[in-house]
Design a protein around this motif. Structure first.
Motif, PDB file in Angstrom:
ATOM      1  N   ILE A 192      32.074  -9.013  18.385  1.00 32.45           N
ATOM      2  CA  ILE A 192      33.499  -8.661  18.300  1.00 32.45           C
ATOM      3  C   ILE A 192      33.997  -8.580  16.866  1.00 32.45           C
ATOM      4  O   ILE A 192      35.140  -8.184  16.637  1.00 32.45           O
ATOM      5  CB  ILE A 192      34.387  -9.643  19.102  1.00 32.45           C
ATOM      6  N   LEU A 193      33.157  -8.930  15.899  1.00 31.44           N
ATOM      7  CA  LEU A 193      33.552  -8.803  14.502  1.00 31.44           C
ATOM      8  C   LEU A 193      33.508  -7.341  14.097  1.00 31.44           C
ATOM      9  O   LEU A 193      32.802  -6.533  14.694  1.00 31.44           O
ATOM     10  CB  LEU A 193      32.627  -9.634  13.609  1.00 31.44           C
ATOM     11  N   SER A 194      34.260  -6.993  13.062  1.00 35.27           N
ATOM     12  CA  SER A 194      34.285  -5.613  12.585  1.00 35.27           C
ATOM     13  C   SER A 194      32.915  -5.236  12.036  1.00 35.27           C
ATOM     14  O   SER A 194      32.251  -6.032  11.377  1.00 35.27           O
ATOM     15  CB  SER A 194      35.348  -5.449  11.504  1.00 35.27           C
ATOM     16  N   HIS A 195      32.503  -4.019  12.331  1.00 39.16           N
ATOM     17  CA  HIS A 195      31.185  -3.556  11.926  1.00 39.16           C
ATOM     18  C   HIS A 195      31.293  -2.679  10.690  1.00 39.16           C
ATOM     19  O   HIS A 195      32.181  -1.848  10.581  1.00 39.16           O
ATOM     20  CB  HIS A 195      30.524  -2.770  13.059  1.00 39.16           C
ATOM     21  N   GLY A 196      30.373  -2.883   9.796  1.00 39.83           N
ATOM     22  CA  GLY A 196      30.351  -2.078   8.595  1.00 39.83           C
ATOM     23  C   GLY A 196      31.472  -2.443   7.644  1.00 39.83           C
ATOM     24  O   GLY A 196      32.198  -3.412   7.824  1.00 39.83           O
ATOM     25  N   ALA A 225      29.358 -19.961  15.524  1.00 42.75           N
ATOM     26  CA  ALA A 225      28.564 -19.540  14.365  1.00 42.75           C
ATOM     27  C   ALA A 225      27.237 -18.961  14.816  1.00 42.75           C
ATOM     28  O   ALA A 225      26.418 -19.639  15.423  1.00 42.75           O
ATOM     29  CB  ALA A 225      28.338 -20.717  13.426  1.00 42.75           C
ATOM     30  N   GLY A 226      27.045 -17.701  14.538  1.00 47.68           N
ATOM     31  CA  GLY A 226      25.804 -17.035  14.882  1.00 47.68           C
ATOM     32  C   GLY A 226      25.663 -16.642  16.342  1.00 47.68           C
ATOM     33  O   GLY A 226      24.645 -16.076  16.737  1.00 47.68           O
ATOM     34  N   LEU A 259      31.144 -14.731   8.292  1.00 52.44           N
ATOM     35  CA  LEU A 259      31.166 -15.059   9.719  1.00 52.44           C
ATOM     36  C   LEU A 259      29.930 -14.529  10.437  1.00 52.44           C
ATOM     37  O   LEU A 259      29.364 -15.203  11.295  1.00 52.44           O
ATOM     38  CB  LEU A 259      32.422 -14.499  10.379  1.00 52.44           C
ATOM     39  N   LYS A 260      29.510 -13.327  10.089  1.00 48.22           N
ATOM     40  CA  LYS A 260      28.363 -12.710  10.762  1.00 48.22           C
ATOM     41  C   LYS A 260      27.063 -13.474  10.516  1.00 48.22           C
ATOM     42  O   LYS A 260      26.193 -13.506  11.383  1.00 48.22           O
ATOM     43  CB  LYS A 260      28.185 -11.261  10.289  1.00 48.22           C
ATOM     44  N   GLU A 316      38.508 -11.885  12.293  1.00 44.70           N
ATOM     45  CA  GLU A 316      38.297 -12.502  10.994  1.00 44.70           C
ATOM     46  C   GLU A 316      39.577 -13.162  10.483  1.00 44.70           C
ATOM     47  O   GLU A 316      39.551 -14.268   9.936  1.00 44.70           O
ATOM     48  CB  GLU A 316      37.810 -11.456   9.973  1.00 44.70           C
ATOM     49  N   ILE A 317      40.706 -12.503  10.687  1.00 37.41           N
ATOM     50  CA  ILE A 317      41.983 -13.049  10.228  1.00 37.41           C
ATOM     51  C   ILE A 317      42.348 -14.297  11.028  1.00 37.41           C
ATOM     52  O   ILE A 317      42.834 -15.279  10.466  1.00 37.41           O
ATOM     53  CB  ILE A 317      43.091 -11.978  10.302  1.00 37.41           C
TER      54      ILE A 317
END
Length: 150
Positions: free
Chosen positions: A37-41, A29-30, A56-57, A126-127
Motif C-alpha cells: 500500500i506504500l507509494s511505488h516509485g 515493518a517489512g 518504510l519499504k 507514509e504521512i
C-alpha cells in the motif's frame, strides 16, 4: 484530572499506548501487505518523501518501535527512581497540557488526512506513519523531560 496525580496511572497509560504504537510499527515493518500500500516509485519530486517511503519499504519502521519501547522503559525507570507518591497541581497541569497538545494534534490531522486522501492518495500511508511517529515520540520525550525535571 485526579488520575494524573498518580505516577502509576501515567506509567500504565503511556506503557499501554506505547505497546500499541510499537506493536503496529514492529509488526508492519517489512510486512508484504503493508509494503504493497506504500507509494511505488518516485511518485513525487521530493527527496524527503521518497526517502521516508524507502525507509518504510525496507522495514526500518521496527527501529521506531524499538525506540518507543526504549523511551517508555526510560520513563518507567525515572518514575520508579523518583518514588513520588502523587504529583502536585503544577505537575498535573503540565501533564494535562502535554496530553492536550497531543490530542489537539490528532484532532487537527484528521481533516487534513481526509482532504489529502481525497485529492491525492499518494504518500498518504507514509504521512500517517510519519505523523504517528512524531506525535508519540514527542509525547514520550516531553514526558521524559518532565520526569527528569520534577
Amino acid at each position: 484530572m485526579s488520575l494524573l496525580k498518580h505516577p502509576a496511572v501515567n506509567i500504565l497509560f503511556r506503557s499501554f499506548m506505547s505497546a500499541i504504537y510499537s506493536f503496529v510499527f514492529i509488526f508492519t515493518a517489512g510486512h508484504m501487505e503493508f509494503i504493497s500500500i506504500l507509494s511505488h516509485g518516485k511518485t513525487l519530486n521530493s527527496d524527503f518523501w521518497n526517502g521516508w517511503s524507502d525507509f518504510l519499504k525496507t522495514g526500518n519502521m521496527k527501529f521506531i518501535g524499538y525506540l518507543i519501547i526504549g523511551l517508555t522503559v526510560v520513563i518507567i525507570v525515572f518514575i520508579l527512581l523518583k518514588r513520588t507518591k502523587q504529583y502536585d497541581e503544577y505537575q498535573v497541569s503540565i501533564l494535562a497540557k502535554s496530553l492536550l497538545v497531543a490530542g489537539v494534534l490528532s484532532i487537527i490531522i484528521v481533516p487534513f488526512l481526509m482532504v489529502m486522501l481525497l485529492s491525492d492518495p499518494n504518500y498518504s500511508t507514509e504521512i500517517i506513519f510519519l505523523f504517528a511517529t512524531i506525535q508519540w515520540v514527542g509525547v514520550l520525550v516531553s514526558y521524559i523531560l518532565f520526569a527528569v525535571r520534577s
